[in-house]
Write a protein that holds these residues in place. Structure first.
Motif, PDB file in Angstrom:
ATOM      1  N   ILE A 125       0.708  -1.038   0.264  1.00 31.33           N
ATOM      2  CA  ILE A 125      -0.094  -0.162   0.144  1.00 31.33           C
ATOM      3  C   ILE A 125       0.813   1.430   0.059  1.00 31.33           C
ATOM      4  O   ILE A 125       0.805   2.250  -0.528  1.00 31.33           O
ATOM      5  CB  ILE A 125      -1.295   0.230   1.012  1.00 31.33           C
ATOM      6  N   LEU A 126       2.141   1.248   0.606  1.00 32.54           N
ATOM      7  CA  LEU A 126       3.381   2.553   0.640  1.00 32.54           C
ATOM      8  C   LEU A 126       3.492   3.076  -0.276  1.00 32.54           C
ATOM      9  O   LEU A 126       3.352   4.158  -1.118  1.00 32.54           O
ATOM     10  CB  LEU A 126       3.906   1.988   2.092  1.00 32.54           C
ATOM     11  N   LEU A 127       4.033   1.284  -1.313  1.00 31.99           N
ATOM     12  CA  LEU A 127       5.002   1.885  -2.299  1.00 31.99           C
ATOM     13  C   LEU A 127       3.613   2.039  -3.553  1.00 31.99           C
ATOM     14  O   LEU A 127       4.088   2.762  -4.581  1.00 31.99           O
ATOM     15  CB  LEU A 127       5.347   0.615  -2.795  1.00 31.99           C
ATOM     16  N   GLN A 128       2.247   1.609  -3.612  1.00 33.30           N
ATOM     17  CA  GLN A 128       1.692   1.619  -4.279  1.00 33.30           C
ATOM     18  C   GLN A 128       0.168   2.195  -4.024  1.00 33.30           C
ATOM     19  O   GLN A 128      -0.535   1.448  -4.129  1.00 33.30           O
ATOM     20  CB  GLN A 128       1.066   0.210  -5.717  1.00 33.30           C
ATOM     21  N   PRO A 187      12.785   5.449   1.462  1.00 31.71           N
ATOM     22  CA  PRO A 187      13.045   7.062   2.543  1.00 31.71           C
ATOM     23  C   PRO A 187      12.995   7.804   1.152  1.00 31.71           C
ATOM     24  O   PRO A 187      11.998   9.062   1.348  1.00 31.71           O
ATOM     25  CB  PRO A 187      14.469   7.135   2.558  1.00 31.71           C
ATOM     26  N   TRP A 188      12.186   7.299  -0.062  1.00 32.16           N
ATOM     27  CA  TRP A 188      11.751   8.735  -1.010  1.00 32.16           C
ATOM     28  C   TRP A 188      10.524   8.318  -0.991  1.00 32.16           C
ATOM     29  O   TRP A 188      10.071   9.695  -1.158  1.00 32.16           O
ATOM     30  CB  TRP A 188      11.996   8.241  -3.186  1.00 32.16           C
ATOM     31  N   LEU A 189       9.621   8.532   0.091  1.00 28.93           N
ATOM     32  CA  LEU A 189       8.191   7.746   0.092  1.00 28.93           C
ATOM     33  C   LEU A 189       7.949   8.980   1.192  1.00 28.93           C
ATOM     34  O   LEU A 189       7.089   9.640   0.528  1.00 28.93           O
ATOM     35  CB  LEU A 189       8.211   6.432   0.834  1.00 28.93           C
ATOM     36  N   PHE A 190       8.889   9.669   1.866  1.00 27.06           N
ATOM     37  CA  PHE A 190       8.653  10.374   2.255  1.00 27.06           C
ATOM     38  C   PHE A 190       8.549  11.880   1.843  1.00 27.06           C
ATOM     39  O   PHE A 190       7.440  13.262   1.724  1.00 27.06           O
ATOM     40  CB  PHE A 190       9.284  11.340   3.017  1.00 27.06           C
ATOM     41  N   GLU A 191       8.721  12.035   0.182  1.00 33.20           N
ATOM     42  CA  GLU A 191       8.713  12.683  -0.614  1.00 33.20           C
ATOM     43  C   GLU A 191       7.710  13.109  -2.164  1.00 33.20           C
ATOM     44  O   GLU A 191       6.962  13.614  -1.694  1.00 33.20           O
ATOM     45  CB  GLU A 191       9.867  13.203  -1.676  1.00 33.20           C
ATOM     46  N   THR A 192       7.017  11.632  -1.822  1.00 36.18           N
ATOM     47  CA  THR A 192       6.109  11.183  -3.220  1.00 36.18           C
ATOM     48  C   THR A 192       4.590  10.480  -2.296  1.00 36.18           C
ATOM     49  O   THR A 192       3.898  11.315  -2.431  1.00 36.18           O
ATOM     50  CB  THR A 192       6.691  10.297  -3.936  1.00 36.18           C
ATOM     51  N   SER A 193       4.993   9.461  -0.866  1.00 35.55           N
ATOM     52  CA  SER A 193       3.955   9.918  -0.139  1.00 35.55           C
ATOM     53  C   SER A 193       3.745  10.414   0.838  1.00 35.55           C
ATOM     54  O   SER A 193       2.594   9.355   1.648  1.00 35.55           O
ATOM     55  CB  SER A 193       3.333   8.499  -0.359  1.00 35.55           C
ATOM     56  N   LEU A 194       4.083  11.406   1.382  1.00 35.82           N
ATOM     57  CA  LEU A 194       3.634  12.039   2.535  1.00 35.82           C
ATOM     58  C   LEU A 194       2.483  11.744   3.453  1.00 35.82           C
ATOM     59  O   LEU A 194       2.075  11.571   4.408  1.00 35.82           O
ATOM     60  CB  LEU A 194       4.653  13.579   3.029  1.00 35.82           C
ATOM     61  N   LEU A 195       1.354  12.434   2.651  1.00 34.04           N
ATOM     62  CA  LEU A 195      -0.106  12.103   3.145  1.00 34.04           C
ATOM     63  C   LEU A 195      -0.465  10.522   3.528  1.00 34.04           C
ATOM     64  O   LEU A 195      -0.928  10.362   4.537  1.00 34.04           O
ATOM     65  CB  LEU A 195      -1.079  12.570   1.429  1.00 34.04           C
ATOM     66  N   MET A 196      -0.240   9.714   2.215  1.00 33.54           N
ATOM     67  CA  MET A 196      -0.272   7.870   2.634  1.00 33.54           C
ATOM     68  C   MET A 196       0.305   7.304   3.803  1.00 33.54           C
ATOM     69  O   MET A 196      -0.573   6.929   4.686  1.00 33.54           O
ATOM     70  CB  MET A 196       0.001   7.666   1.294  1.00 33.54           C
ATOM     71  N   ILE A 197       1.465   8.623   3.535  1.00 39.80           N
ATOM     72  CA  ILE A 197       2.490   7.594   5.576  1.00 39.80           C
ATOM     73  C   ILE A 197       1.317   7.985   6.563  1.00 39.80           C
ATOM     74  O   ILE A 197       1.539   7.590   7.882  1.00 39.80           O
ATOM     75  CB  ILE A 197       3.564   8.396   5.324  1.00 39.80           C
ATOM     76  N   GLY A 198       1.437   9.874   6.856  1.00 37.92           N
ATOM     77  CA  GLY A 198       0.398  10.104   7.362  1.00 37.92           C
ATOM     78  C   GLY A 198      -0.909   8.927   7.926  1.00 37.92           C
ATOM     79  O   GLY A 198      -1.361   8.929   9.092  1.00 37.92           O
ATOM     80  N   LEU A 199      -1.661   9.133   7.568  1.00 36.87           N
ATOM     81  CA  LEU A 199      -2.761   8.058   6.907  1.00 36.87           C
ATOM     82  C   LEU A 199      -3.052   6.929   7.804  1.00 36.87           C
ATOM     83  O   LEU A 199      -3.461   5.955   8.573  1.00 36.87           O
ATOM     84  CB  LEU A 199      -3.306   7.791   5.863  1.00 36.87           C
TER      85      LEU A 199
END
Length: 216
Positions: A125-128, A187-199
């Motif tokens: 889910i995080l990756l996609q 760690p690039w997910l913090f740049e591309t998916s910050l909202l998803m990380i928070g949710l």
């Protein structure tokens, strides 16, 4: 979804072979299942071996089908070694959380790959994050993150109310493992998916708030 890499085939095969050994050999099953008292006596192998045993064929089939559908997302993006780190890390973290919640229940026991599989689900889910899921009883696609959050909220409910003979805490711990390890590896997910990380962090935060308040 559904393309099997060699590492996924090996993990599924190991689950099937070891689980069926356990189905027919109770002493084997009893020796390697997760059990609080045995682990506290030093039998740490159970923290790993219990993840390859299952209660019955239905339990095994559900876990392996879930793994089948989501493993390739993680393998394709991160690679087989990183996939293995998430799988086994989630399995161990799931069992550690279960041990934490049941540390005073000497006879508490559990089996299953659910913690590891939930970790892979959360990683996928995080990756996609745009991924959707279809269920035969719901005729419309459901965003994967909605399913992931809902699943963990149900796990909290199950832990609080002790619903069914299910290791809800191991599922939750596995999701935490998948979440943390994936963010460490990608760690690039913090740049591309910050909202998803928070949710996806919300139910994890909720669990520890409820634990701190003594609600679980």
């Amino acid at each position: 979804m559904g393309n099997l890499d060699l590492i996924t085939v090996i993990i599924i095969a190991a689950n099937v072979i070891i689980s069926y050994k356990g189905f027919g050999d109770y002493s084997f099953f009893d020796r390697y299942k997760f059990q609080v008292g045995a682990i506290q006596r030093g039998e740490q192998i159970r923290m790993l071996s219990s993840g390859f045993l299952h209660a019955d064929t239905q339990h095994l089939l559900f876990n392996m089908l879930t793994l089948y559908f989501f493993a390739d997302v993680v393998v394709d993006i991160l690679g087989p070694i990183q996939f293995s780190l998430i799988y086994f890390g989630s399995l161990l973290i799931g069992n550690l959380l279960s041990l934490y919640f049941h540390k005073n229940e000497y006879h508490y026991s559990a089996v299953g790959a659910s913690g590891a599989v939930t970790g892979i689900l959360y990683a996928a889910i995080l990756l996609q994050p745009g991924m959707s899921l279809m269920f035969f009883f719901i005729p419309i696609p459901i965003p994967a993150y909605v399913f992931g959050i809902g699943y963990l909220l149900y796990s909290i409910y199950g832990m609080k109310n002790k619903i069914g003979n299910i290791g809800h805490d191991a599922h939750f711990g596995g999701a935490i493992g998948g979440y943390i390890i994936t963010l460490f590896l990608a760690p690039w997910l913090f740049e591309t998916s910050l909202l998803m990380i928070g949710l996806l962090a919300l139910p994890i935060i909720l669990l520890f708030v409820l634990k701190k308040m003594g609600k679980i």
